[in-house]
Enzyme design. Structure first.
Site, PDB file in Angstrom:
ATOM      1  N   GLU A  95      66.773 105.202  55.080  1.00  0.00           N
ATOM      2  CA  GLU A  95      66.498 106.193  54.039  1.00  0.00           C
ATOM      3  C   GLU A  95      65.503 107.261  54.474  1.00  0.00           C
ATOM      4  OE1 GLU A  95      65.348 103.745  50.745  1.00  0.00           O
ATOM      5  OE2 GLU A  95      67.412 103.470  50.059  1.00  0.00           O
ATOM      6  N   GLU A 126      68.804  83.872  63.420  1.00  0.00           N
ATOM      7  CA  GLU A 126      67.354  84.018  63.287  1.00  0.00           C
ATOM      8  C   GLU A 126      66.569  82.971  64.071  1.00  0.00           C
ATOM      9  OE1 GLU A 126      65.916  81.636  59.410  1.00  0.00           O
ATOM     10  OE2 GLU A 126      67.131  83.398  58.946  1.00  0.00           O
TER      11      GLU A 126
END
Length: 285
Positions: A95, A126
């Site tokens: 953004e 992960e």
């Protein structure tokens, strides 16, 4: 002090040595609750989040000061995470270009499992403590950059390993976690610990923990961009004009700043391509 703030501070003291993100919900028999009670309970828990973030403001300030100083010298900001935490970092990074008109390489979000994991979880991605550093090598990360590891638990190997190795290589490191005294916080130079307490649904850290991480990321990226001069007054003068709504907003910003009519503002924006350039060029006349 607000009662919710007091309760949260007390909660921090009581649970300092245990994982609050995995602790049992303060509510039970959720499946038996009327919908109104479910929604009220979720909302009551959400109210605690901003107070937890408030306690972390000094650490956020310290980290942003370091980020801005490095970015002014050509450095970049990296986020790494897994699951919800990784997605939040990717969202915040993505953004920045449309909001502040900066190149996409200024703020980069990297997720365990790669971009495909943004939509669909990749099993065990992960759990590799070496992979994050390998992923960062694709961007030639160096000591001018900043790395922020995001993990609600503070125990994600992918994030801990990336932050630890980055710090060993002279890179400024921070983290956002929702437990106290975690391995991730120990690995980071500037840890941000936002302890929001048990989730409404036990262990569902996409809820309060995710909200807390999003709030902190908002603070970091917004204050960084302001520090880099990407905001004038209170306006996004470098935003990308990528749709009609944003073009309209840009025209109105120019009208207000220069006290001119819509048609003049429209012509200036079309000619110069950004609010900042339109205003600057008009004032040179």
């Amino acid at each position: 002090m607000n009662s919710s703030h007091y309760q949260l501070s007390t909660f921090h003291c009581q649970l300092k040595t245990m994982s609050t993100t995995e602790s049992s919900s303060l509510y039970n028999d959720l499946e038996k609750m009327p919908l109104s009670e479910l929604l009220a309970g979720i909302n009551n828990e959400d109210k605690k989040v901003a107070y937890a973030v408030e306690e972390a403001v000094p650490q956020i300030e310290k980290l942003v000061e370091g980020i801005v100083a490095r970015m002014k010298q050509g450095g970049r900001l990296f986020y790494i995470g897994a699951g919800t935490s990784g997605r939040l970092g990717v969202v915040d990074a993505s953004e920045c270009p449309p909001t502040y008109g900066v190149p996409p390489e200024w703020v980069i979000g990297i997720m365990a499992g790669g971009d495909a994991a943004i939509r669909k979880s990749k099993e065990f991605a992960e759990d590799d403590p070496e992979q994050a550093w390998q992923d960062l090598q694709e961007y030639n990360i160096d000591e001018k950059d900043t790395l922020i590891g995001i993990a609600a638990s503070g125990t994600t190997p992918y994030v801990i390993g990336g932050v630890k190795i980055a710090r060993e290589n002279g890179i400024l490191t921070g983290c956002i976690t929702c437990n106290l005294e975690t391995p991730l916080a120990a690995a980071a130079e500037v840890p941000i610990e936002v302890v929001v307490g048990p989730e409404f649904v036990t262990g569902s850290t996409r809820m309060k923990a995710g909200t807390a991480q999003k709030l902190v990321l908002n603070m970091i990226s917004t204050s960084t961009m302001i520090g880099l001069g990407r905001v004038k007054g209170n306006r996004m003068v470098d935003m990308q004009l990528s749709n009609n709504k944003l073009v309209d907003r840009g025209e109105r910003m120019i009208m207000s700043e220069l006290e001119i009519d819509r048609e003049q503002a429209k012509q200036l924006l079309e000619e110069h391509g950004s609010v900042r350039k339109a205003v600057e060029e008009y004032r040179k006349q």
